[in-house]
Design a protein around this motif. Structure first.
Motif, PDB file in Angstrom:
ATOM      1  N   UNK A   1       0.837  -1.199   0.000  1.00  0.00           N
ATOM      2  CA  UNK A   1       0.000   0.000   0.000  1.00  0.00           C
ATOM      3  C   UNK A   1       0.873   1.250   0.000  1.00  0.00           C
ATOM      4  N   UNK A   2       0.265   2.316  -0.433  1.00  0.00           N
ATOM      5  CA  UNK A   2       0.869   3.635  -0.370  1.00  0.00           C
ATOM      6  C   UNK A   2      -0.262   4.648  -0.214  1.00  0.00           C
ATOM      7  N   UNK A   3       0.078   5.795   0.290  1.00  0.00           N
ATOM      8  CA  UNK A   3      -0.958   6.805   0.478  1.00  0.00           C
ATOM      9  C   UNK A   3      -0.344   8.172   0.732  1.00  0.00           C
ATOM     10  N   UNK A   4      -1.178   9.172   0.633  1.00  0.00           N
ATOM     11  CA  UNK A   4      -0.730  10.543   0.861  1.00  0.00           C
ATOM     12  C   UNK A   4      -1.886  11.351   1.439  1.00  0.00           C
ATOM     13  N   UNK A   5      -1.525  12.323   2.272  1.00  0.00           N
ATOM     14  CA  UNK A   5      -2.507  13.238   2.844  1.00  0.00           C
ATOM     15  C   UNK A   5      -2.023  14.661   2.610  1.00  0.00           C
ATOM     16  N   UNK A   6      -2.945  15.531   2.261  1.00  0.00           N
ATOM     17  CA  UNK A   6      -2.608  16.920   1.959  1.00  0.00           C
ATOM     18  C   UNK A   6      -3.552  17.832   2.732  1.00  0.00           C
ATOM     19  N   UNK A   7      -2.988  18.729   3.521  1.00  0.00           N
ATOM     20  CA  UNK A   7      -3.802  19.758   4.175  1.00  0.00           C
ATOM     21  C   UNK A   7      -4.055  20.862   3.155  1.00  0.00           C
ATOM     22  N   UNK A   8      -5.291  20.951   2.700  1.00  0.00           N
ATOM     23  CA  UNK A   8      -5.645  21.892   1.649  1.00  0.00           C
ATOM     24  C   UNK A   8      -5.736  23.319   2.196  1.00  0.00           C
ATOM     25  N   UNK A   9      -6.438  23.484   3.276  1.00  0.00           N
ATOM     26  CA  UNK A   9      -6.503  24.761   3.991  1.00  0.00           C
ATOM     27  C   UNK A   9      -6.313  24.450   5.471  1.00  0.00           C
ATOM     28  N   UNK A  10      -6.470  25.447   6.309  1.00  0.00           N
ATOM     29  CA  UNK A  10      -6.346  25.235   7.751  1.00  0.00           C
ATOM     30  C   UNK A  10      -7.408  24.274   8.274  1.00  0.00           C
ATOM     31  N   UNK A  11      -8.557  24.241   7.632  1.00  0.00           N
ATOM     32  CA  UNK A  11      -9.677  23.437   8.105  1.00  0.00           C
ATOM     33  C   UNK A  11      -9.982  22.208   7.251  1.00  0.00           C
ATOM     34  N   UNK A  12      -9.396  22.070   6.088  1.00  0.00           N
ATOM     35  CA  UNK A  12      -9.757  20.944   5.230  1.00  0.00           C
ATOM     36  C   UNK A  12      -8.520  20.178   4.767  1.00  0.00           C
ATOM     37  N   UNK A  13      -8.737  18.895   4.477  1.00  0.00           N
ATOM     38  CA  UNK A  13      -7.658  18.037   3.999  1.00  0.00           C
ATOM     39  C   UNK A  13      -8.203  17.020   3.001  1.00  0.00           C
ATOM     40  N   UNK A  14      -7.309  16.462   2.218  1.00  0.00           N
ATOM     41  CA  UNK A  14      -7.640  15.438   1.226  1.00  0.00           C
ATOM     42  C   UNK A  14      -6.625  14.305   1.394  1.00  0.00           C
ATOM     43  N   UNK A  15      -7.085  13.046   1.270  1.00  0.00           N
ATOM     44  CA  UNK A  15      -6.143  11.934   1.308  1.00  0.00           C
ATOM     45  C   UNK A  15      -6.464  10.916   0.228  1.00  0.00           C
ATOM     46  N   UNK A  16      -5.434  10.197  -0.186  1.00  0.00           N
ATOM     47  CA  UNK A  16      -5.531   9.173  -1.220  1.00  0.00           C
ATOM     48  C   UNK A  16      -4.774   7.954  -0.724  1.00  0.00           C
ATOM     49  N   UNK A  17      -5.357   6.778  -0.946  1.00  0.00           N
ATOM     50  CA  UNK A  17      -4.765   5.531  -0.481  1.00  0.00           C
ATOM     51  C   UNK A  17      -4.950   4.479  -1.578  1.00  0.00           C
ATOM     52  N   UNK A  18      -3.871   3.768  -1.923  1.00  0.00           N
ATOM     53  CA  UNK A  18      -3.927   2.710  -2.934  1.00  0.00           C
ATOM     54  C   UNK A  18      -3.335   1.445  -2.323  1.00  0.00           C
TER      55      UNK A  18
END
Length: 56
Positions: free
Chosen positions: A5-22
């Motif tokens: 597996x691999x994955x990444x998380x990104x803090x988009x703004x101070x209050x929101x985030x996006x993550x991807x996992x494969x």
């Protein structure tokens, strides 16, 4: 059963985030009956997950 597996998380703004996992899962098992072995069952799914987070 093996998996990678691999994955990444990104803090988009101070209050929101996006993550991807494969994930790649490899499952193998022998199919057997009382008279003998029928063969091998192979299941190799690719799992993809996407998430969005928000802090209140």
């Amino acid at each position: 059963m093996r998996w990678r597996h691999t994955g990444a998380a990104l803090n988009y703004t101070r209050f929101s985030s996006v993550n991807l996992d494969v994930k790649k899962v490899q499952i193998r098992t022998d199919l057997k009956t009382t008279t003998g072995t029928l063969g091998t069952l192979k299941i190799d799914p690719l799992l993809v997950g996407v998430g969005v987070g928000y802090k209140f």
